[in-house]
Design a protein around this motif. Sequence first.
Motif, PDB file in Angstrom:
ATOM      1  N   ASP A  18       0.807  -1.209   0.000  1.00  0.00           N
ATOM      2  CA  ASP A  18       0.000   0.000   0.000  1.00  0.00           C
ATOM      3  C   ASP A  18       0.848   1.269   0.000  1.00  0.00           C
ATOM      4  O   ASP A  18       0.307   2.366   0.013  1.00  0.00           O
ATOM      5  N   PHE A  19       2.164   1.139  -0.025  1.00  0.00           N
ATOM      6  CA  PHE A  19       3.012   2.333  -0.045  1.00  0.00           C
ATOM      7  C   PHE A  19       3.024   2.878  -1.469  1.00  0.00           C
ATOM      8  O   PHE A  19       3.205   2.138  -2.427  1.00  0.00           O
ATOM      9  N   PRO A  20       2.835   4.177  -1.629  1.00  0.00           N
ATOM     10  CA  PRO A  20       2.603   4.751  -2.965  1.00  0.00           C
ATOM     11  C   PRO A  20       3.864   5.001  -3.800  1.00  0.00           C
ATOM     12  O   PRO A  20       4.118   6.107  -4.259  1.00  0.00           O
ATOM     13  N   TRP A  21       4.661   3.961  -4.016  1.00  0.00           N
ATOM     14  CA  TRP A  21       5.853   4.113  -4.857  1.00  0.00           C
ATOM     15  C   TRP A  21       5.458   4.257  -6.318  1.00  0.00           C
ATOM     16  O   TRP A  21       4.559   3.587  -6.811  1.00  0.00           O
ATOM     17  N   ASN A  22       6.179   5.125  -7.024  1.00  0.00           N
ATOM     18  CA  ASN A  22       6.103   5.233  -8.483  1.00  0.00           C
ATOM     19  C   ASN A  22       7.466   4.789  -8.978  1.00  0.00           C
ATOM     20  O   ASN A  22       8.488   5.303  -8.527  1.00  0.00           O
ATOM     21  N   GLU A  23       7.483   3.841  -9.871  1.00  0.00           N
ATOM     22  CA  GLU A  23       8.761   3.297 -10.337  1.00  0.00           C
ATOM     23  C   GLU A  23       9.494   4.284 -11.237  1.00  0.00           C
ATOM     24  O   GLU A  23       8.909   4.834 -12.174  1.00  0.00           O
ATOM     25  N   LEU A  24      10.758   4.487 -10.945  1.00  0.00           N
ATOM     26  CA  LEU A  24      11.643   5.295 -11.789  1.00  0.00           C
ATOM     27  C   LEU A  24      12.470   4.301 -12.588  1.00  0.00           C
ATOM     28  O   LEU A  24      13.312   3.596 -12.040  1.00  0.00           O
ATOM     29  N   ASN A  25      12.203   4.207 -13.896  1.00  0.00           N
ATOM     30  CA  ASN A  25      12.877   3.193 -14.697  1.00  0.00           C
ATOM     31  C   ASN A  25      13.334   3.693 -16.063  1.00  0.00           C
ATOM     32  O   ASN A  25      13.634   2.896 -16.943  1.00  0.00           O
ATOM     33  N   SER A  26      13.403   5.038 -16.224  1.00  0.00           N
ATOM     34  CA  SER A  26      13.967   5.564 -17.467  1.00  0.00           C
ATOM     35  C   SER A  26      14.604   6.924 -17.200  1.00  0.00           C
ATOM     36  O   SER A  26      14.110   7.692 -16.362  1.00  0.00           O
ATOM     37  N   ILE A  27      15.669   7.193 -17.905  1.00  0.00           N
ATOM     38  CA  ILE A  27      16.355   8.479 -17.765  1.00  0.00           C
ATOM     39  C   ILE A  27      15.432   9.614 -18.196  1.00  0.00           C
ATOM     40  O   ILE A  27      15.455  10.704 -17.601  1.00  0.00           O
ATOM     41  N   GLU A  28      14.581   9.360 -19.160  1.00  0.00           N
ATOM     42  CA  GLU A  28      13.658  10.384 -19.652  1.00  0.00           C
ATOM     43  C   GLU A  28      12.712  10.871 -18.551  1.00  0.00           C
ATOM     44  O   GLU A  28      12.262  12.019 -18.587  1.00  0.00           O
ATOM     45  N   GLN A  29      12.420  10.025 -17.584  1.00  0.00           N
ATOM     46  CA  GLN A  29      11.538  10.421 -16.489  1.00  0.00           C
ATOM     47  C   GLN A  29      12.134  11.548 -15.652  1.00  0.00           C
ATOM     48  O   GLN A  29      11.392  12.277 -14.994  1.00  0.00           O
ATOM     49  N   LEU A  30      13.448  11.704 -15.661  1.00  0.00           N
ATOM     50  CA  LEU A  30      14.075  12.720 -14.809  1.00  0.00           C
ATOM     51  C   LEU A  30      13.633  14.130 -15.172  1.00  0.00           C
ATOM     52  O   LEU A  30      13.425  14.960 -14.287  1.00  0.00           O
TER      53      LEU A  30
END
Length: 127
Positions: A18-30
């Motif tokens: 239930d912890f609201p993590w959003n996955e960071l999995n691309s350099i473009e997301q930065l």
Amino acid sequence: MGIFNSIFGKGGNESKTDFPWNELNSIEQLDTIAAQSSSETVAIFKHSTSCGISAMVKRSFENESNAESGVKLYYLDLLANRPISNAVAEKFMVVHQSPQLIVLKNGEVVAEASHGAINDVILEQFA
């Protein structure tokens, strides 16, 4: 093994569902994260899934942090995404640590902590 697993976890991959993590999995997301930090506070949690200390800090962070803090939380698996971790360090001008919490507001780092100091960061004060 029971006490070892209760302290360090079983491989370090556990997280509260239930912890609201959003996955960071691309350099473009930065770039998106930096822009997003103009309208809401954003935090990046960098975690080494093979490190017992990192697993312990992550579990403690999930248990002690307010998931409703108003801070958008991103999770970065360092082993699967080391180039992204390097890009985080370069883009936001922080020295790489693991585990590490980086809090961003208006595209700037407003807080950064590693290891046990992560749990001293009170997210609500940045929201």
